[in-house]
Write a protein that holds these residues in place. Structure first.
Motif, PDB file in Angstrom:
ATOM      1  N   ALA A  64       0.665  -1.087   0.046  1.00  8.35           N
ATOM      2  CA  ALA A  64       0.125  -0.179   0.086  1.00  8.35           C
ATOM      3  C   ALA A  64       0.888   1.277  -0.057  1.00  8.35           C
ATOM      4  CB  ALA A  64      -0.786   0.128   1.058  1.00  8.35           C
ATOM      5  N   ILE A  65       2.125   1.053   0.217  1.00  8.01           N
ATOM      6  CA  ILE A  65       3.004   2.202   0.256  1.00  8.01           C
ATOM      7  C   ILE A  65       3.794   2.291  -0.941  1.00  8.01           C
ATOM      8  CG2 ILE A  65       4.765   3.554   1.725  1.00  8.01           C
ATOM      9  CD1 ILE A  65       3.607   1.677   4.202  1.00  8.01           C
ATOM     10  N   HIS A  66       3.817   3.565  -1.551  1.00  4.52           N
ATOM     11  CA  HIS A  66       4.717   3.613  -2.843  1.00  4.52           C
ATOM     12  C   HIS A  66       5.788   4.842  -2.391  1.00  4.52           C
ATOM     13  CE1 HIS A  66       6.139   4.064  -6.754  1.00  4.52           C
ATOM     14  NE2 HIS A  66       4.980   4.653  -7.208  1.00  4.52           N
TER      15      HIS A  66
ATOM     16  N   GLY B  54      -0.791  11.169  -0.293  1.00  2.00           N
ATOM     17  CA  GLY B  54       0.787  11.108  -0.243  1.00  2.00           C
ATOM     18  C   GLY B  54       1.160  12.720  -0.486  1.00  2.00           C
ATOM     19  N   ASP B  55       2.590  12.752  -0.196  1.00  3.81           N
ATOM     20  CA  ASP B  55       3.392  13.946  -0.021  1.00  3.81           C
ATOM     21  C   ASP B  55       4.904  13.548  -0.403  1.00  3.81           C
ATOM     22  OD1 ASP B  55       3.662  16.770   0.249  1.00  3.81           O
ATOM     23  OD2 ASP B  55       1.815  16.638   1.799  1.00  3.81           O
TER      24      ASP B  55
ATOM     25  N   THR C 138      12.025  12.590  -1.140  1.00  2.00           N
ATOM     26  CA  THR C 138      11.324  11.301  -1.360  1.00  2.00           C
ATOM     27  C   THR C 138      10.027  11.511  -1.128  1.00  2.00           C
ATOM     28  OG1 THR C 138      13.321  10.134  -0.051  1.00  2.00           O
ATOM     29  CG2 THR C 138      11.364   8.834  -0.338  1.00  2.00           C
ATOM     30  N   ALA C 139       9.355  10.915  -2.254  1.00  6.09           N
ATOM     31  CA  ALA C 139       7.687  11.079  -2.338  1.00  6.09           C
ATOM     32  C   ALA C 139       6.808   9.823  -1.466  1.00  6.09           C
ATOM     33  CB  ALA C 139       7.110  11.353  -3.637  1.00  6.09           C
ATOM     34  N   ILE C 140       5.941   9.941  -0.861  1.00  5.26           N
ATOM     35  CA  ILE C 140       5.545   8.576  -0.346  1.00  5.26           C
ATOM     36  C   ILE C 140       3.839   8.882  -0.691  1.00  5.26           C
ATOM     37  CG2 ILE C 140       4.742   7.331   1.824  1.00  5.26           C
ATOM     38  CD1 ILE C 140       7.282   8.563   3.273  1.00  5.26           C
ATOM     39  N   GLN C 141       3.220   7.816  -1.314  1.00  4.00           N
ATOM     40  CA  GLN C 141       1.941   7.945  -1.742  1.00  4.00           C
ATOM     41  C   GLN C 141       1.385   6.793  -0.801  1.00  4.00           C
ATOM     42  OE1 GLN C 141       1.162  10.680  -3.409  1.00  4.00           O
ATOM     43  NE2 GLN C 141       3.778  10.994  -3.491  1.00  4.00           N
TER      44      GLN C 141
END
Lengths: 365, 318
Positions: free
Chosen positions: B263-265, B305-306, B289-292
């Motif tokens: 679920a974590i990209h 995400g952000d 780093t981006a986390i969606q």
């Protein structure tokens, strides 16, 4: 989407050349090398499709969000491999000594070509030239997509004319046109602009320059629909065009028409360039047909907006029915500065038809 | 494609930032014992050269060569007609027309009597260029990317922060109840207008209708469980943000014991490409780093995400 016709053609090519595996490598810039088999606009840095001589198709993606869309086309035979070399190793270690060809090998990172070589224990060969030759002649389905893109280019240019006004910046104009073509279903849009007078020598991405009365505003507008690009080139004058701008436009119009009149199966593409340049020569502007002032007199269109062959006097290629070519005698002239004019042309059995319906005129805002 | 505003605001990204980078490159040349360092860029891979000189090849390929103690030289196939524009948005003063990048680089080496040169991420070169440079006329030494960019500088963080704030503000202004019922293409059009007018250089919009991962618009209607992800490039610096119409949020970064790692990209936005997938959990390299995150709500998948900066102290939202 997967085109059964293309797949069959690629398999025939593999059989002719004795290739066991044909890899289609796309990256962020050149997705077309992948999409010519698996027509999915992937999101990650790279995607790779693998066509086996048996007809089996597999894919590798480097972004997890690409798994579903690509998987839907290749019957879920897709693997997430953020490090593509690892995926290649896993695949090709099962195919030792296979003859491997790669479409897009020139653009492929050297480390991946090395991974293919080391894993398959054979030197891969490039398939790019042969695949491009197949792609050059469009299928009926592809022509339908290019036609939709051309229709959108026409409407996009209508929007361009509608919103362009003095005081607006180049990038604001691009924002409006980009918003319009995307809202109407464009997947992407390649667009360059320029504005000003005789000091303008070429197009580039938009700047913060504000339009002024008397400016020539040029654009190359290239929307993409389902992967396929069509292009239109037009020039707009803010306010009343000057005599010199009108004189320049007449030359560009005559040159483009000369190309359109000549383009048909069997013609050397070099002659399509020559007839355009001859118009400039006739009017005393022959020196402005060279690389100092212009790039090409057109090019093929398809899954990439600048496909080969380029329309140049030193490029020889026999035109075939089903090709989609833009003829655009875009160049600098001292009369007007840089000016553009071009239509997307579909080569038929006996000639060509323009897919662009926008009026052939010097536009005014 | 890059077709928005490509500019260089000296107040935003001072020339001194580039001067510091060039000094570091000079030290790198000393360390690797090479007279010059080169870096490759193309339309889809512009981050490293943007870092060195602010050059972005809106079309085609280019090499930027930094001779030890000198300003960078640009080798590109773009027409000399656009050189004045290139010079106005980069630190380049010398541009060499290069229909053949390898040929022009080899000529430069001959002219300067260089027998070796450092190449950032040598094995990452396109195969044709790699092969042409491997003919034995010069020795090409690999310069790892993390030697060129060992950590994210304050100037970079400030630019990414601006991009992230812009992405958040404009996305949240459009991803509201008024979007429900719109064809997704129209929502993309609205976002394009807002972002391009705000100076976006590049923009990629992906939309989920609640049943799929975020994908390019396909003519579906925006619904109450739709999510929108935007990847924004602002003056060479990327941000990626997701919001959903259900207003679902999660803590970022997700706690390490979060149940479903799929679920974590997580993606690096300071790599070679605009974004590159990272392992969902475990150590990440320092950088932007981006986390969606995918949030399950009934049968629907929502995305939130952000973008942040990953450092020794963990991930911090920009």
């Amino acid at each position: 989407m997967l085109s059964p016709q293309r797949r069959r053609q690629y398999l025939e090519l593999m059989s002719e050349r004795g290739w066991d595996l044909l890899l289609f490598y796309g990256d962020t810039w050149r997705k077309d090398h992948f999409r010519c088999l698996v027509n999915v606009s992937f999101s990650g840095p790279q995607a790779l499709a693998v066509l086996f001589r048996t007809g089996e198709l597999r894919a590798f993606v480097t972004d997890p969000w690409d798994l579903e869309a690509v998987g839907a086309v290749v019957n879920a035979n897709v693997t997430l491999s953020p490090q593509l070399a690892a995926g290649l190793n896993a695949l090709l270690s099962q195919e030792r000594s296979a003859v491997v060809a790669i479409n897009g090998m020139e653009q492929m990172e050297a480390r991946y070509v090395r991974a293919v070589r080391d894993s398959a224990n054979t030197e891969p060969v490039s398939a790019t030239f042969e695949i491009e030759e197949i792609r050059r002649v469009k299928t009926a389905e592809e022509i339908a997509w290019v036609s939709k893109a051309a229709e959108l280019a026409d409407r996009g240019y209508e929007q361009f004319v509608r919103v362009c006004r003095p005081g607006m910046t180049e990038f604001e104009l691009v924002a409006e046109v980009e918003a319009f073509v995307k809202a109407e279903g464009a997947e992407d849009n390649f667009m360059l602009v320029a504005s000003g007078g005789t000091e303008v020598t070429g197009m580039k991405p938009p700047t913060a320059r504000r339009f002024q009365t008397g400016d020539s505003v040029t654009t190359e507008l290239t929307p993409q629909v389902n992967g396929y690009y069509a292009q239109i080139c037009r020039t707009l004058v803010i306010g009343e065009p000057s005599e010199k701008q009108l004189e320049a436009y007449a030359i560009f119009s005559e040159a483009q028409q000369a190309a359109q009149d000549l383009l048909r199966p069997g013609v050397d593409i070099a002659d399509v360039a020559r007839v355009q340049n001859d118009v400039f020569r006739k009017h005393g502007f022959g020196e402005y047909t060279g690389p100092q002032y212009t790039r090409v007199r057109g090019h093929n269109l398809g899954l990439y907006p600048d496909e080969l062959p380029h329309v140049l006097e030193n490029v020889h290629y026999t035109v075939k029915p089903g090709m989609v070519v833009i003829a655009h005698p875009n160049t600098y002239l001292p009369l007007s500065g840089y000016m553009v004019f071009g239509d997307t042309l579909l080569v038929t059995q006996t000639g060509c038809v323009s897919l662009s319906k926008t009026a052939k005129k010097l536009f005014q805002s | 494609m890059k077709r928005g505003l490509i500019s260089w605001d000296r107040a935003e990204l001072p020339a001194a930032a580039f001067e510091a980078r060039l000094r570091a490159i000079e030290q790198l040349c000393v360390r690797f014992d090479v007279p010059a360092l080169a870096a490759y860029s193309d339309v889809g891979r512009s981050n490293d050269v943007r870092y060195i000189s602010n050059f972005m090849p809106y079309w085609n390929r280019a090499l930027t060569v930094v001779p030890r103690g000198e300003k960078p030289i640009l080798l590109c196939a773009l027409s000399p007609r656009v050189y004045p524009w290139i010079k106005s948005v980069t630190i380049h003063e010398t541009i060499l027309p290069s229909p053949s990048l390898a040929g022009q680089l080899l000529k430069l080496c001959t002219d300067r009597e260089w027998t070796r040169i450092g190449m950032v991420d040598h094995a990452g070169l396109p195969h044709d260029l790699y092969t042409e440079l491997g003919g034995g006329k010069i020795t090409v030494l690999d310069i790892p990317r993390d030697a060129l960019r060992p950590s994210v500088t304050d100037a970079e963080v400030a630019m990414h922060r601006h991009a992230t704030q812009l992405a958040r503000d404009l996305l949240e202004a459009e991803v509201t109840e008024t979007a429900i019922g719109l064809p997704d293409y129209q929502l993309v059009g609205r976002l394009e207008r807002r972002f391009r007018r705000a100076g976006a250089e590049d923009l990629v919009v992906l939309i989920s209708d609640g049943r799929t991962v975020p994908l390019p618009a396909a003519g579906n209607a925006v619904g109450p469980h739709s999510s929108v992800t935007v990847a924004l490039e602002y003056n060479g610096h990327w941000a990626k943000v997701s919001r959903n119409l259900d207003n679902a949020t999660v803590a970022l970064p997700p706690p390490p014991d979060t149940g479903d790692p799929e679920a974590i990209h997580r993606e690096s936005l300071s790599g070679r490409y605009p974004w590159e997938a990272l392992p969902a959990q475990g150590d990440s390299p320092n950088g932007i780093t981006a986390i969606q995150v995918m949030i399950r709500r009934g049968e629907s998948r929502l995305y939130y995400g952000d973008t942040g900066v990953q450092g020794p102290g963990g991930w911090h939202r920009l």
